[in-house]
Scaffold this active site. Structure first.
Site, PDB file in Angstrom:
ATOM      1  N   ILE A 434      46.174 102.555  21.690  1.00  0.00           N
ATOM      2  CA  ILE A 434      45.384 103.357  22.708  1.00  0.00           C
ATOM      3  C   ILE A 434      44.558 102.383  23.613  1.00  0.00           C
ATOM      4  O   ILE A 434      43.982 102.492  24.511  1.00  0.00           O
ATOM      5  CB  ILE A 434      44.518 104.373  22.003  1.00  0.00           C
ATOM      6  CG1 ILE A 434      45.488 105.477  21.224  1.00  0.00           C
ATOM      7  CG2 ILE A 434      43.824 105.168  23.048  1.00  0.00           C
ATOM      8  CD1 ILE A 434      46.590 106.065  22.093  1.00  0.00           C
ATOM      9  N   GLU A 487      40.897  94.943  24.822  1.00  0.00           N
ATOM     10  CA  GLU A 487      39.525  95.428  25.243  1.00  0.00           C
ATOM     11  C   GLU A 487      38.362  94.768  24.533  1.00  0.00           C
ATOM     12  O   GLU A 487      37.318  95.224  24.214  1.00  0.00           O
ATOM     13  CB  GLU A 487      39.294  96.982  25.057  1.00  0.00           C
ATOM     14  CG  GLU A 487      40.260  97.749  26.027  1.00  0.00           C
ATOM     15  CD  GLU A 487      40.010  99.197  25.558  1.00  0.00           C
ATOM     16  OE1 GLU A 487      39.106  99.603  25.348  1.00  0.00           O
ATOM     17  OE2 GLU A 487      41.127  99.988  25.758  1.00  0.00           O
ATOM     18  N   ASP A 602      41.630 106.612  30.670  1.00  0.00           N
ATOM     19  CA  ASP A 602      41.137 107.440  29.711  1.00  0.00           C
ATOM     20  C   ASP A 602      40.372 108.446  30.067  1.00  0.00           C
ATOM     21  O   ASP A 602      39.431 108.454  30.987  1.00  0.00           O
ATOM     22  CB  ASP A 602      40.408 106.382  28.613  1.00  0.00           C
ATOM     23  CG  ASP A 602      41.375 105.437  27.921  1.00  0.00           C
ATOM     24  OD1 ASP A 602      42.444 105.736  27.562  1.00  0.00           O
ATOM     25  OD2 ASP A 602      40.780 104.428  27.493  1.00  0.00           O
ATOM     26  N   CYS A 647      40.741 111.956  23.444  1.00  0.00           N
ATOM     27  CA  CYS A 647      40.312 112.062  22.351  1.00  0.00           C
ATOM     28  C   CYS A 647      40.305 113.555  21.773  1.00  0.00           C
ATOM     29  O   CYS A 647      39.846 114.482  22.562  1.00  0.00           O
ATOM     30  CB  CYS A 647      38.950 111.694  21.758  1.00  0.00           C
ATOM     31  SG  CYS A 647      38.803 110.095  22.045  1.00  0.00           S
ATOM     32  N   HIS A 698      39.894 107.316  12.398  1.00  0.00           N
ATOM     33  CA  HIS A 698      38.411 107.302  12.113  1.00  0.00           C
ATOM     34  C   HIS A 698      38.331 107.138  10.765  1.00  0.00           C
ATOM     35  O   HIS A 698      37.108 107.025  10.351  1.00  0.00           O
ATOM     36  CB  HIS A 698      37.949 108.726  12.342  1.00  0.00           C
ATOM     37  CG  HIS A 698      38.246 109.155  13.764  1.00  0.00           C
ATOM     38  ND1 HIS A 698      39.033 109.806  14.403  1.00  0.00           N
ATOM     39  CD2 HIS A 698      37.340 109.125  14.795  1.00  0.00           C
ATOM     40  CE1 HIS A 698      39.192 110.031  15.768  1.00  0.00           C
ATOM     41  NE2 HIS A 698      38.154 109.506  16.254  1.00  0.00           N
TER      42      HIS A 698
HETATM   43  N1  GLN Z   1      40.819 102.901  25.490  1.00  0.00           N
HETATM   44  C1  GLN Z   1      39.713 103.146  24.571  1.00  0.00           C
HETATM   45  C2  GLN Z   1      40.021 102.233  23.423  1.00  0.00           C
HETATM   46  O1  GLN Z   1      41.186 102.204  22.834  1.00  0.00           O
HETATM   47  C3  GLN Z   1      39.932 104.672  24.350  1.00  0.00           C
HETATM   48  C4  GLN Z   1      38.913 104.924  23.764  1.00  0.00           C
HETATM   49  C5  GLN Z   1      38.436 106.456  23.461  1.00  0.00           C
HETATM   50  O2  GLN Z   1      39.465 107.359  23.614  1.00  0.00           O
HETATM   51  N2  GLN Z   1      37.243 106.967  22.909  1.00  0.00           N
HETATM   52  O3  GLN Z   1      39.184 102.151  22.602  1.00  0.00           O
HETATM   53 ZN    ZN Z   2      40.432 108.580  21.905  1.00  0.00          ZN
END
Ligand code: GLN
Ligand code: ZN
Length: 758
Positions: A434, A487, A602, A647, A698
């Site tokens: 993601i 990131e 996102d 999310c 999580h």
């Molecule tokens: N691109 C973001 C990540 O991977 C997405 C985070 C999110 O959806 N909260 O952290």
């Molecule tokens: Zn997410």
């Protein structure tokens, strides 16, 4: 006039609770040490309120993880699989919140959901058919007594029985009605117990009352409280609502034997009208939520006093209150050492809101003449008369030139999807992540050092480039198909974009709890927003230069940026969001122009601000939110693949709107929820390609290949093979490197096996 606070933040002004919990989870401190810190924080939070002179202070608004989970535990709502771990009370609780994987035992965490229309997440309690609801914890009593012992008379706060039973997941055949008697009994016992200890008021939080309620719901509420309220005797019960108005329930709740009713005047658009129309019962106190518990702008005293005067005029016995718990705002402006006074004077965080409550309560007692002589009043009025420097003519000009066609991407998606298949040549069931990779301590240290000026930008970048390089090599080595740069330059994604956009202010210590130990630092939208220069392009281009495989450009969409910021109160949300959409559009086009073939935008927070009432969904949200997203990507070429990520999968009820975002691919959380969403997608003939998360990020637990394969097989029953993507639930920044490695290796392997069989 008396004042009340619905609840106070608990994570600590310097996130002390977060750090202590993390130490406890790593086994670095003992339970005793954790408890001692918690006690210190509780006392600190009460003393802020006492010093400000607040009359109704809350106890039991503290939680190690989540208040709803606390309430469930209080009622003995602990699923068998956690009880069977035979851990002590605290560790059972944490196992429910975070999952448990140790000594050969392996239990997933309970599901987590957004708390109404906020960015706070609660743990979803599960009721099994054989769950015996009974009073099972002393927390509420202990925290009341602890406060009392330190000299604070408090109103203990609990999530009310109606909201608790409304938010539980029922895993068997029983329904909420089957638990009415027992739940009612527990709450009655709690009242009895608190009464014995000397409590004078008890607050039951019932935010579920601001949703659309059926006659059956109302009847259930009534029966539940008819069971609970007879226990009260001399104790007074405050029914506290927030996050909206109680238009469906007003008559029912005013007829019941509550001593106080807390109503939200900030988000409750009809609150005043309801009072006007039906009157407010004599002999009860109205807790008027007029100081915003969610946003950080100073209260407009003039307007608030107008309302208070009206209530007084109606002869209503009013207590001035926050609109919801202060959990949703940061601690104190005093910690913002870098923000200039010119800005700060417009804001109020939790501690400053206490002052506002007090000042307003005093002013409310004064006549108009005296108010005009009062310093706090004069200061407040002139602050708003002064105005703020927040307009950008260029932005205004651009907004005025948006055309209908700017919201439409061509050619249509079906055609594009074919173009993209040819251009990208991805295998069946493409694997991806993601976006973020583990934010290990070295990554955080590097960012912190740069922030503090200990290293220069060259050094800062070098470090991140090295990280990116390794991330790319590693993703290639395990066989992922669509890569990410990781990131590393971002802490919180919204804060990251906020910092790079003009019109935004950023803060140092404005932490707000998001879930458990996780906090976010929402930036503040101060004025008109625009992008002055590229934000992410350099990182993405570097990452792409290292590999032949596509690397996703990684942006945050306008809806999420806005929803996770503290918004302006002087212009509409729609206007602010459109400004942000234009800024992110510039970034998307720049990424594309620099050779990025897949861009993920996102929209993690799209669902969470969907109005709580269905009748408001379109007009007050979807009608401008979906176009804002489309405005971001409508300008890219047909071969450029647009992803979005959300999310949580609770968009069953707005599937057409999600499809209408017109993204090419969507990834979303699915592993913690049932896969019912997939049935709905199938039914609605969802066109967007789909990556339902195959494992839960999580929790630190590592999913096995077989487990992921099993999940994928199930997905394949619902999602057409040519549309299924394979990815985790969400970004991996909160996870450790080791677990991430194992999990992703297993995930890629599962996709390989699936290709062989499907
Ligand atoms: N691109 C973001 C990540 O991977 C997405 C985070 C999110 O959806 N909260 O952290
Ligand atoms: Zn997410």
């Amino acid at each position: 006039m008396l004042t009340s606070v619905i609840g106070f933040p608990r994570i600590g002004a310097n996130r002390e609770l977060k750090f202590a919990l993390e130490k406890y989870f790593r086994g670095e401190i003992e339970e005793k040490e954790l408890d001692a810190l918690a006690k210190k924080l509780r006392s600190q939070h009460l003393s802020y309120q006492k010093e400000a002179g607040i009359d109704f202070l809350s106890s039991n608004d503290f939680s190690y993880y989540d208040c709803l989970l606390d309430t469930a535990v209080m009622c003995g709502i602990v699923p068998a699989r956690y009880r069977e771990l035979s851990l002590n009370e605290k560790d059972t609780y944490f196992a429910m919140a975070r999952g448990y994987q140790k000594d050969g035992r392996d239990v997933k965490a309970l599901a987590m959901k957004k708390w109404f229309n906020t960015n706070y997440h609660y743990i979803v309690p599960e009721l099994e058919d054989d769950t015996q609801i009974k009073l099972s914890s002393t927390k509420v009593f202990d925290e009341y007594e602890e406060a009392l012992a330190s000299g604070s008379e408090t109103k203990p706060v609990l999530t009310g029985a109606f909201t608790l039973l409304s938010l539980c997941r029922y895993t068997g055949t029983k329904k909420r009605d089957d638990y009415l008697e027992d739940a009612g009994e527990v709450y009655a016992e709690v009242i009895e117990g608190l009464k014995k200890k000397g409590a004078k008021w008890i607050q039951f939080d019932e935010p579920s009352l601001v949703r659309d309620l059926s006659g059956e719901d109302l009847d259930f509420f009534k029966r539940l409280y008819q069971k609970i309220l007879p226990a009260k005797g001399d104790v007074k019960i405050l029914l506290q609502t927030y996050f909206g108005d109680v238009r469906d329930a007003y008559e029912v709740i005013t007829e019941l034997d509550f001593d106080g009713i807390g109503l939200d005047f900030i988000e409750g658009k009809q609150t005043l009208n309801l009072i006007k129309k039906h009157g407010f019962p004599k002999g009860k106190k109205l807790f008027a939520g007029l100081v915003n518990g969610k946003n950080i702008w100073k209260n407009r005293y003039f307007e608030t006093l107008e309302v208070l005067d009206r209530l007084k005029g109606e002869g209503i016995d009013t207590v001035l209150s926050t609109s919801c718990s202060l959990l949703h705002v940061p601690y104190t402006l005093a910690a913002e050492s870098k923000l200039s006074g010119e800005y700060k004077k417009h804001f109020a965080y939790a501690v400053e809101k206490l002052e506002e409550l007090k000042e307003l309560a005093l002013l409310a007692e004064e006549g108009e003449e005296n108010r005009k002589k009062d310093e706090s009043y004069v200061k407040n009025v002139s602050l708003f008369n002064e105005g703020r420097d927040c307009r950008d003519e260029e932005v205004q000009e651009r907004l005025s030139k948006i055309k209908e066609s700017d919201y439409v991407r061509l050619p249509e998606r079906k055609v594009r999807q074919q173009n993209q298949k040819e251009a990208l040549k991805l295998p069946k069931f493409p694997t991806t992540t993601i976006g973020s990779f583990p934010q290990t301590s070295d990554v955080k240290k590097n960012r912190a050092a740069f922030r503090k000026g200990e290293i220069n930008s060259q050094q800062y970048k070098e470090f991140n480039r090295e990280k990116i390089k390794r991330a790319i090599e590693w993703q290639e080595s395990i066989g992922l198909d669509v890569l990410v740069h990781g990131e590393y330059e971002r802490n919180d994604m919204v804060e990251y974009f906020g910092e790079s956009l003009s019109g935004y202010l950023f803060t140092e210590k404005a932490w707000v709890q998001s879930y458990g130990t996780r906090c976010v630092k929402p930036p503040i939208i101060w004025g008109d927003v625009s992008r002055k220069k590229p934000i992410t392009v350099e990182w993405s281009v570097y990452a792409q230069s290292l590999t032949e495989l596509p690397v996703k450009g990684m942006l945050t969409g306008p809806v999420t940026i806005l929803n996770w910021s503290f918004p302006r109160e002087d212009i509409s949300i729609k206007e602010s969001m459109t400004q942000i959409a234009l800024a992110i559009r510039d970034e998307a086009l720049d990424l594309e122009a620099n050779g990025i073939k897949i861009i993920q935008i996102d929209e993690a927070a799209l669902r969470e601000k969907l109005p709580l009432r269905k009748s408001d969904w379109n007009r007050e949200y979807l009608d401008f939110v979906i176009p804002a997203f489309r405005l971001v990507h409508s300008g890219v070429k047909k071969e450029t693949q647009i992803h979005t990520h959300m999310c949580y999968s609770e968009f069953t009820d707005i599937i057409p709107a999600i499809d209408n975002m017109d993204a090419d691919v969507i990834t979303f959380e699915a592993s913690r929820s049932d896969l019912l969403i997939l049935d709905a997608l199938k039914e609605c003939k969802f066109e967007t390609e789909t990556g339902p998360g195959v494992y839960d990020i999580h929790s630190p637990r590592i999913p096995s290949t077989q487990e992921i394969l099993g999940a994928l097989r199930k997905m394949l029953e619902k999602v057409p093979a040519e549309k299924l993507w394979v990815n985790p639930d969400c970004g991996l920044k909160t996870r450790g490197e080791e677990e991430t490695r194992h999990s992703l290796v297993n995930m890629v392997e599962a996709a390989r096996l699936l290709r062989k069989e499907a």
